[in-house]
Structure formats: C-alpha cells, structure tokens
Design a protein around this motif. Sequence first.
Motif, PDB file in Angstrom:
ATOM      1  N   LEU A   1      12.036   7.477   6.117  1.00 57.86           N
ATOM      2  CA  LEU A   1      11.081   6.320   6.092  1.00 57.86           C
ATOM      3  C   LEU A   1      10.048   7.367   5.100  1.00 57.86           C
ATOM      4  N   LEU A   2       9.442   6.546   4.286  1.00 57.43           N
ATOM      5  CA  LEU A   2       8.141   6.971   3.745  1.00 57.43           C
ATOM      6  C   LEU A   2       7.554   5.779   3.143  1.00 57.43           C
TER       7      LEU A   2
ATOM      8  N   SER B   1      -2.520   2.309   1.014  1.00 56.47           N
ATOM      9  CA  SER B   1      -2.471   1.259   0.147  1.00 56.47           C
ATOM     10  C   SER B   1      -1.758   2.022  -0.965  1.00 56.47           C
ATOM     11  N   CYS B   2      -0.717   1.138  -1.858  1.00 58.22           N
ATOM     12  CA  CYS B   2       0.140   1.934  -2.650  1.00 58.22           C
ATOM     13  C   CYS B   2       0.398   0.780  -3.872  1.00 58.22           C
ATOM     14  N   SER B   3       0.493   1.394  -5.130  1.00 54.30           N
ATOM     15  CA  SER B   3       0.694   0.627  -6.074  1.00 54.30           C
ATOM     16  C   SER B   3       2.296   0.437  -6.424  1.00 54.30           C
ATOM     17  N   ALA B   4       3.016  -0.376  -7.162  1.00 57.48           N
ATOM     18  CA  ALA B   4       4.221  -0.441  -7.268  1.00 57.48           C
ATOM     19  C   ALA B   4       4.518   0.659  -7.850  1.00 57.48           C
ATOM     20  N   GLU B   5       3.935   1.358  -8.820  1.00 57.39           N
ATOM     21  CA  GLU B   5       4.514   2.725  -9.358  1.00 57.39           C
ATOM     22  C   GLU B   5       4.671   3.780  -8.290  1.00 57.39           C
ATOM     23  N   GLN B   6       3.695   3.764  -7.478  1.00 54.24           N
ATOM     24  CA  GLN B   6       3.768   4.850  -6.360  1.00 54.24           C
ATOM     25  C   GLN B   6       4.916   4.513  -5.412  1.00 54.24           C
ATOM     26  N   LEU B   7       5.261   3.148  -5.234  1.00 56.97           N
ATOM     27  CA  LEU B   7       6.382   2.873  -4.312  1.00 56.97           C
ATOM     28  C   LEU B   7       7.581   3.510  -4.955  1.00 56.97           C
ATOM     29  N   VAL B   8       7.758   3.097  -6.347  1.00 54.61           N
ATOM     30  CA  VAL B   8       8.886   3.732  -6.997  1.00 54.61           C
ATOM     31  C   VAL B   8       9.113   5.219  -6.935  1.00 54.61           C
ATOM     32  N   GLN B   9       8.066   5.892  -7.164  1.00 50.74           N
ATOM     33  CA  GLN B   9       7.871   7.334  -7.019  1.00 50.74           C
ATOM     34  C   GLN B   9       8.318   7.843  -5.748  1.00 50.74           C
ATOM     35  N   PHE B  10       7.985   7.267  -4.678  1.00 48.23           N
ATOM     36  CA  PHE B  10       8.566   7.406  -3.342  1.00 48.23           C
ATOM     37  C   PHE B  10       9.936   7.327  -3.031  1.00 48.23           C
ATOM     38  N   ALA B  11      10.467   6.324  -3.858  1.00 52.18           N
ATOM     39  CA  ALA B  11      11.623   6.044  -3.585  1.00 52.18           C
ATOM     40  C   ALA B  11      12.533   7.132  -4.464  1.00 52.18           C
ATOM     41  N   ILE B  12      12.041   7.643  -5.387  1.00 51.25           N
ATOM     42  CA  ILE B  12      12.783   8.903  -6.030  1.00 51.25           C
ATOM     43  C   ILE B  12      12.563  10.022  -5.056  1.00 51.25           C
ATOM     44  N   MET B  13      11.582  10.578  -4.799  1.00 51.74           N
ATOM     45  CA  MET B  13      11.428  11.391  -3.686  1.00 51.74           C
ATOM     46  C   MET B  13      12.033  11.553  -2.600  1.00 51.74           C
ATOM     47  N   GLY B  14      12.278  10.146  -1.969  1.00 52.00           N
ATOM     48  CA  GLY B  14      13.068   9.889  -0.615  1.00 52.00           C
ATOM     49  C   GLY B  14      14.694  10.079  -1.101  1.00 52.00           C
TER      50      GLY B  14
ATOM     51  N   ARG C   1      21.345   5.049  -0.148  1.00 55.46           N
ATOM     52  CA  ARG C   1      20.937   3.701  -0.439  1.00 55.46           C
ATOM     53  C   ARG C   1      19.411   3.404  -0.048  1.00 55.46           C
ATOM     54  N   ILE C   2      18.755   3.029  -1.039  1.00 52.26           N
ATOM     55  CA  ILE C   2      17.293   2.794  -1.189  1.00 52.26           C
ATOM     56  C   ILE C   2      16.848   1.169  -0.816  1.00 52.26           C
ATOM     57  N   ALA C   3      16.039   1.079   0.158  1.00 52.58           N
ATOM     58  CA  ALA C   3      15.472  -0.324   0.557  1.00 52.58           C
ATOM     59  C   ALA C   3      14.070  -0.266   0.396  1.00 52.58           C
ATOM     60  N   LEU C   4      13.441  -1.418   0.200  1.00 50.33           N
ATOM     61  CA  LEU C   4      11.930  -1.467   0.450  1.00 50.33           C
ATOM     62  C   LEU C   4      11.725  -2.320   1.701  1.00 50.33           C
ATOM     63  N   LEU C   5      10.884  -1.838   2.756  1.00 49.54           N
ATOM     64  CA  LEU C   5      10.430  -2.460   3.836  1.00 49.54           C
ATOM     65  C   LEU C   5       9.744  -3.700   3.475  1.00 49.54           C
ATOM     66  N   ASN C   6      10.029  -4.707   4.066  1.00 51.28           N
ATOM     67  CA  ASN C   6       9.197  -6.101   3.492  1.00 51.28           C
ATOM     68  C   ASN C   6       9.288  -7.056   4.533  1.00 51.28           C
ATOM     69  N   VAL C   7       8.554  -8.180   4.596  1.00 55.65           N
ATOM     70  CA  VAL C   7       8.573  -9.056   5.538  1.00 55.65           C
ATOM     71  C   VAL C   7       9.557 -10.129   5.529  1.00 55.65           C
ATOM     72  N   GLY C   8      10.440 -10.248   4.499  1.00 59.62           N
ATOM     73  CA  GLY C   8      11.627 -10.988   4.611  1.00 59.62           C
ATOM     74  C   GLY C   8      12.576 -10.357   3.339  1.00 59.62           C
ATOM     75  N   ALA C   9      13.822 -10.952   3.509  1.00 61.21           N
ATOM     76  CA  ALA C   9      14.827 -10.328   2.482  1.00 61.21           C
ATOM     77  C   ALA C   9      14.642 -11.248   1.129  1.00 61.21           C
TER      78      ALA C   9
ATOM     79  N   ILE D   1      14.071   4.368   3.148  1.00 64.54           N
ATOM     80  CA  ILE D   1      13.256   3.161   3.669  1.00 64.54           C
ATOM     81  C   ILE D   1      11.825   3.471   3.022  1.00 64.54           C
ATOM     82  N   VAL D   2      11.397   2.645   1.978  1.00 58.96           N
ATOM     83  CA  VAL D   2      10.082   2.813   1.271  1.00 58.96           C
ATOM     84  C   VAL D   2       9.192   1.891   1.569  1.00 58.96           C
ATOM     85  N   CYS D   3       7.705   2.150   2.045  1.00 60.92           N
ATOM     86  CA  CYS D   3       6.705   1.431   2.086  1.00 60.92           C
ATOM     87  C   CYS D   3       5.419   2.060   2.143  1.00 60.92           C
ATOM     88  N   ASP D   4       4.482   1.377   1.938  1.00 55.72           N
ATOM     89  CA  ASP D   4       2.960   2.002   2.075  1.00 55.72           C
ATOM     90  C   ASP D   4       2.828   2.834   3.388  1.00 55.72           C
ATOM     91  N   GLY D   5       1.796   3.662   3.482  1.00 51.13           N
ATOM     92  CA  GLY D   5       1.256   4.341   4.550  1.00 51.13           C
ATOM     93  C   GLY D   5       0.981   3.478   5.692  1.00 51.13           C
TER      94      GLY D   5
END
Length: 336
Positions: free
Chosen positions: A144-145, A152-165, A179-187, A228-232
């Motif tokens: 999880l990161l 708070s994070c930009s879309a680009e930073q979230l993509v970078q987190f995905a690559i690092m993860g 397998r990469i996923a974004l943590l969100n309030v719905g699917a 699993i990717v999300c902002d801090g």
Amino acid sequence: MSQLTVALDMMGGDYGPSVTVPAAVQALSLLPDLNLLLFGLKDELAPWLSRSQLDKHPRVQVQYCSQQVGNDDKAAYALRHLTDSSMRNALDALASGRARACVSGGNTGALMAIAMKTLQTLPGVDRPALITRLPQIGGGYALLLDVGANISCSAEQLVQFAIMGEQTALHTLGIARPRIALLNVGAEASKGNEAVREAGRRLSQHGELHYGGYIEGNELFLGRADVIVCDGFVGNVALKTSEGVAKLLLGQRKKSGFLSKFLTFCLKKRLSHLNPDQYNGASLVGLRASVVKSHGSAGSAAFLNAILQAISEIEHDLPASIAHRFDTAPQDSHAR
C-alpha cells in the motif's frame, strides 16, 4: 565495512534506545555479515550500549550527536536547525556511502524532508512515497502506498507510485507480474476525485503495467491486488484503521473462565498474521538509497522487522531497480 551496513537513528520513535538497542542486538545476532552505524544522544544512548555491550561490538560504530528530532518538530525546522540530530547524521551516512540503508522511527515529515535534501529523488520521481505491507486473507502480502508522506497527490504522482510499487512487489515480494489497483470510493469509472480518475485512465493505457482498476477499502485484505495506490491522506487513515482493528482482535479479553481464555487463544493464533509488528516498516521509495520508517510506537520486535526490511532492500538493490524501471518506461504524454 562490508556492503551490508545499515545506519540506525537510535533516538527515533516513542521509546528511543530502550527499543532500538535490543533490536540492534538481535539483528547482529541473526546476521553475521551485518554492520551497524548507530547515532544518538550520549547521555541516553551510552548506558544502553554499555549494558548490551554494543559499545565494544566489532561490527558496530557509534556516533554521538548533540540534537534529536522531536515528534512535534516541523520538517522545515528540523531540516534547517537540527543538523547534528541523530536522524540527520544517519541520513548523511547513507548519502556519503558509509551505509546502504537507514532506519528511523522518528518524525515522518522531518525524515522525508531531510532524506529528500540529502539523498534526492530518482530521475522521473517527483516525490518519494511511503510504502508498507498489508497481510492478505489467502496468505502473503500486498503493498500500500502512499501511507503518509504526501497528503495530496496529482494523477502523475499516483502513476509514479504505481511504477514504484510494482518494482517493490517484484523485487521484495517476488511477484512476477504485480496486479495494481487504485484505492477509491467505488469501482465505477465515474467514482473518485479528479486525480484518481485521471490516474486510472493513464494506468489503463500503460501497456507495461498490470492495472486492474479500482478497489474499495473493504477489499484491502482480500488478495484482489498486489499493489494498492492512493494519496498519503487516504493511505494513512486506511493503515491506522487497519492497525487499530488488528489490535482490537488480537487484544486480551478481560472475561474470566476456561472457555473464554481458550477462544481468545484460538483467535489470536488464527489472526496472528494480522499483528502490525510483523509488517512494521514503511519504506520511502523513490529516493536514491533505501530509507525505512519504523512506526513511532514500535517495540523492539517491530523495530527489528524494520531493520530486516532495510536489509532486504539492500540485497535487492531496490533504488537501482526503480531507477531502471523509470529509464525504460514509456514516456507519458500527459506527464508534467
């Protein structure tokens, strides 16, 4: 010293040397090739070192410091004024090449600010992210990161987190195609804030990543994703909530009687993998060297796990792997 050298901030965390010294002793006993650089205040650290005979250990070097980063110190203040702190000296040892990794249980904001100043981020990385393991219901872990470094994070930073993860899962968990996923309030694709939706769109177009879409908070432990990717802000709340629930389930019941005690024993045995001490240690990935943040309230067993995590990153040369991944990744036309 050998290449397996770790710098320890002995003053970080809620308990300081009473936790970090026993953890260092155990790490040295487990790993005959390990060398440690220890940094701390002499008045507080020296008695513990003498008691454990670490002050005479052939694989230990001690450097006493005149300052300590407090839990309430602002990051900017620590960066500018606490230049002889145990945290700063441990990170300086890493930056100079005297150590291959650094472990601290101290102030997260200060650790990130000083680490970015002394180590700098890898090319292609805007900001480092804190990444940690989460136990999964079928066994193993997911990553999880971010769990607190970037509110708070930009879309680009979230993509970078995905690559690092992805690289962290590949090299430290041994998952061939994470397998990469974004943590969100719905699917649904329409759910979430603008940054999450845009990150999802970019990740879905990133042919080299195994992106599976959104997951919700109730799926964190179900084995649906490896990264699993999300902002801090979101990640920290999710992590702390999970730790609280784990402690609740693993806590001692106050009811007396054989049946109650037996059920408590069975429950703790069944859920022992949820113990936060077993996955203590959140790495600041995206830096030019390995920095592991131990939980501030960690005991000696948990701090030992943070040291072992740092050693794993040394053995897998994680920063170099992440750097290579960014070098070879397709250029995002939407990147800033």
